[in-house]
Design a protein around this motif. Structure first.
Motif, mmCIF file in Angstrom:
data_model
loop_
_atom_site.group_PDB
_atom_site.id
_atom_site.type_symbol
_atom_site.label_atom_id
_atom_site.label_comp_id
_atom_site.label_asym_id
_atom_site.label_seq_id
_atom_site.Cartn_x
_atom_site.Cartn_y
_atom_site.Cartn_z
ATOM 1 N N ALA A 28 40.635 70.863 30.843
ATOM 2 C CA ALA A 28 41.997 70.793 31.406
ATOM 3 C C ALA A 28 43.018 70.529 30.306
ATOM 4 C CB ALA A 28 42.064 69.716 32.487
ATOM 5 N N ARG A 29 42.660 69.660 29.365
ATOM 6 C CA ARG A 29 43.555 69.367 28.228
ATOM 7 C C ARG A 29 43.736 70.616 27.359
ATOM 8 N NH1 ARG A 29 42.084 64.683 27.661
ATOM 9 N NH2 ARG A 29 40.077 65.039 26.634
ATOM 10 N N LEU A 30 42.666 71.377 27.157
ATOM 11 C CA LEU A 30 42.733 72.627 26.389
ATOM 12 C C LEU A 30 43.691 73.611 27.058
ATOM 13 C CD1 LEU A 30 41.360 74.213 23.978
ATOM 14 C CD2 LEU A 30 39.827 75.119 25.711
ATOM 15 N N VAL A 31 43.599 73.742 28.355
ATOM 16 C CA VAL A 31 44.485 74.633 29.108
ATOM 17 C C VAL A 31 45.939 74.213 28.920
ATOM 18 C CG1 VAL A 31 45.187 75.312 31.447
ATOM 19 C CG2 VAL A 31 42.762 75.333 30.815
ATOM 20 N N GLN A 32 46.197 72.911 29.008
ATOM 21 C CA GLN A 32 47.564 72.413 28.881
ATOM 22 C C GLN A 32 48.098 72.503 27.456
ATOM 23 O OE1 GLN A 32 46.856 68.498 30.586
ATOM 24 N NE2 GLN A 32 48.208 69.016 32.301
ATOM 25 N N GLN A 33 47.338 72.041 26.495
ATOM 26 C CA GLN A 33 47.843 71.918 25.138
ATOM 27 C C GLN A 33 47.766 73.208 24.336
ATOM 28 O OE1 GLN A 33 45.740 68.580 23.465
ATOM 29 N NE2 GLN A 33 46.835 67.106 24.735
ATOM 30 N N GLN A 34 46.640 73.886 24.374
ATOM 31 C CA GLN A 34 46.488 75.081 23.542
ATOM 32 C C GLN A 34 47.122 76.318 24.183
ATOM 33 O OE1 GLN A 34 42.586 75.670 21.928
ATOM 34 N NE2 GLN A 34 42.990 77.773 21.332
ATOM 35 N N PHE A 35 47.031 76.424 25.505
ATOM 36 C CA PHE A 35 47.525 77.631 26.173
ATOM 37 C C PHE A 35 48.836 77.419 26.928
ATOM 38 C CE2 PHE A 35 42.750 78.193 26.358
ATOM 39 C CZ PHE A 35 42.710 78.908 25.174
ATOM 40 N N ALA A 36 49.322 76.197 26.989
ATOM 41 C CA ALA A 36 50.586 75.857 27.666
ATOM 42 C C ALA A 36 50.600 76.348 29.109
ATOM 43 C CB ALA A 36 51.783 76.405 26.887
ATOM 44 N N LEU A 37 49.486 76.153 29.813
ATOM 45 C CA LEU A 37 49.374 76.523 31.225
ATOM 46 C C LEU A 37 49.075 75.274 32.047
ATOM 47 C CD1 LEU A 37 47.256 79.782 30.848
ATOM 48 C CD2 LEU A 37 49.666 79.639 31.487
ATOM 49 N N ASP A 38 49.293 75.371 33.338
ATOM 50 C CA ASP A 38 49.079 74.251 34.248
ATOM 51 C C ASP A 38 47.714 74.383 34.917
ATOM 52 O OD1 ASP A 38 49.223 72.169 36.034
ATOM 53 O OD2 ASP A 38 50.905 72.990 37.174
ATOM 54 N N PRO A 39 46.773 73.494 34.618
ATOM 55 C CA PRO A 39 45.454 73.599 35.244
ATOM 56 C C PRO A 39 45.453 73.201 36.720
ATOM 57 C CG PRO A 39 45.551 71.645 33.874
ATOM 58 C CD PRO A 39 46.847 72.385 33.668
ATOM 59 N N PHE A 40 46.559 72.625 37.211
ATOM 60 C CA PHE A 40 46.648 72.174 38.595
ATOM 61 C C PHE A 40 47.212 73.246 39.520
ATOM 62 C CE2 PHE A 40 46.860 68.406 35.905
ATOM 63 C CZ PHE A 40 45.861 67.627 36.455
ATOM 64 N N THR A 41 46.980 74.493 39.199
ATOM 65 C CA THR A 41 47.431 75.604 40.040
ATOM 66 C C THR A 41 46.202 76.296 40.619
ATOM 67 O OG1 THR A 41 47.449 77.090 38.144
ATOM 68 C CG2 THR A 41 49.519 75.989 38.666
ATOM 69 N N ASN A 42 46.415 77.221 41.514
ATOM 70 C CA ASN A 42 45.318 77.966 42.147
ATOM 71 C C ASN A 42 44.825 79.049 41.178
ATOM 72 O OD1 ASN A 42 43.495 78.734 44.112
ATOM 73 N ND2 ASN A 42 44.928 80.133 45.067
ATOM 74 N N THR A 43 44.274 78.603 40.057
ATOM 75 C CA THR A 43 43.877 79.496 38.970
ATOM 76 C C THR A 43 42.472 79.131 38.499
ATOM 77 O OG1 THR A 43 46.179 79.644 38.264
ATOM 78 C CG2 THR A 43 44.520 80.302 36.665
ATOM 79 N N LEU A 44 41.667 80.145 38.213
ATOM 80 C CA LEU A 44 40.342 79.947 37.636
ATOM 81 C C LEU A 44 40.444 80.188 36.137
ATOM 82 C CD1 LEU A 44 37.242 79.578 37.872
ATOM 83 C CD2 LEU A 44 37.109 82.051 38.300
ATOM 84 N N PHE A 45 40.032 79.208 35.345
ATOM 85 C CA PHE A 45 40.013 79.322 33.895
ATOM 86 C C PHE A 45 38.557 79.448 33.458
ATOM 87 C CE2 PHE A 45 43.851 76.972 34.934
ATOM 88 C CZ PHE A 45 44.804 77.643 34.183
#
Length: 118
Positions: A28-45
Motif C-alpha cells: 500500500a505504501r508503494l502504491v502511494q509513494q512510488q506511483f502516487a495512487l490511492d490504494p483505498f479505491t476500488n482498484t486491484l494492484f
C-alpha cells in the motif's frame, strides 16, 4: 479466484519486479509513494517477483485490504520488465496476463473507431 477477478473498477500492474516479501502495508505504501495512487479505491494492484512465477494482488474491500497471492506450478507470467512504473490494464489485457500471454498482443484485433465510406 485471481484469474476471474471482476470486482475492481481498474487494474494496475507494477512493471518490473517487486520484492514479494512486502505485505499489505508495504505494498500500500508503494502504491502511494512510488506511483502516487490511492490504494483505498476500488482498484486491484498487481505485483510480480523476480522469477515471474508468483504474483501478489492488493485490493481494498471497503473495510480492509485483501492480499491475493498466486504461485504458478509451471511456467511464468509474461510480466513487463522494461519499466519501473505502474500501468493500467484493460479487461482484455488482464485476461491475457492471467492466461500467461503478453499484455500487448501484436496480432490482436484492434477496435474500429469509425467506418469510412468508399
Amino acid at each position: 479466484m485471481l484469474n476471474d477477478f471482476t470486482g475492481a473498477d481498474k487494474v494496475y500492474i507494477a512493471c518490473g519486479y517487486t520484492d514479494l516479501r512486502k505485505g499489505i502495508d508495504g505494498l500500500a505504501r508503494l502504491v502511494q509513494q512510488q506511483f502516487a495512487l490511492d490504494p483505498f479505491t476500488n482498484t486491484l494492484f498487481l505485483f510480480c517477483g523476480r522469477r515471474r512465477d508468483r504474483i501478489k494482488g492488493l485490493y481494498w474491500e471497503k473495510d480492509g485490504f485483501i492480499l491475493l497471492y498466486k504461485r504458478l506450478e509451471m511456467g511464468a507470467y509474461q510480466w513487463p520488465r522494461f519499466e519501473s512504473e505502474v500501468k493500467t490494464l484493460t479487461p482484455q489485457q488482464y485476461r491475457w496476463l492471467m492466461e500467461g500471454l503478453q499484455i500487448e498482443q501484436p496480432k490482436a484485433h484492434r477496435p474500429v473507431m469509425g467506418l469510412t465510406t468508399v
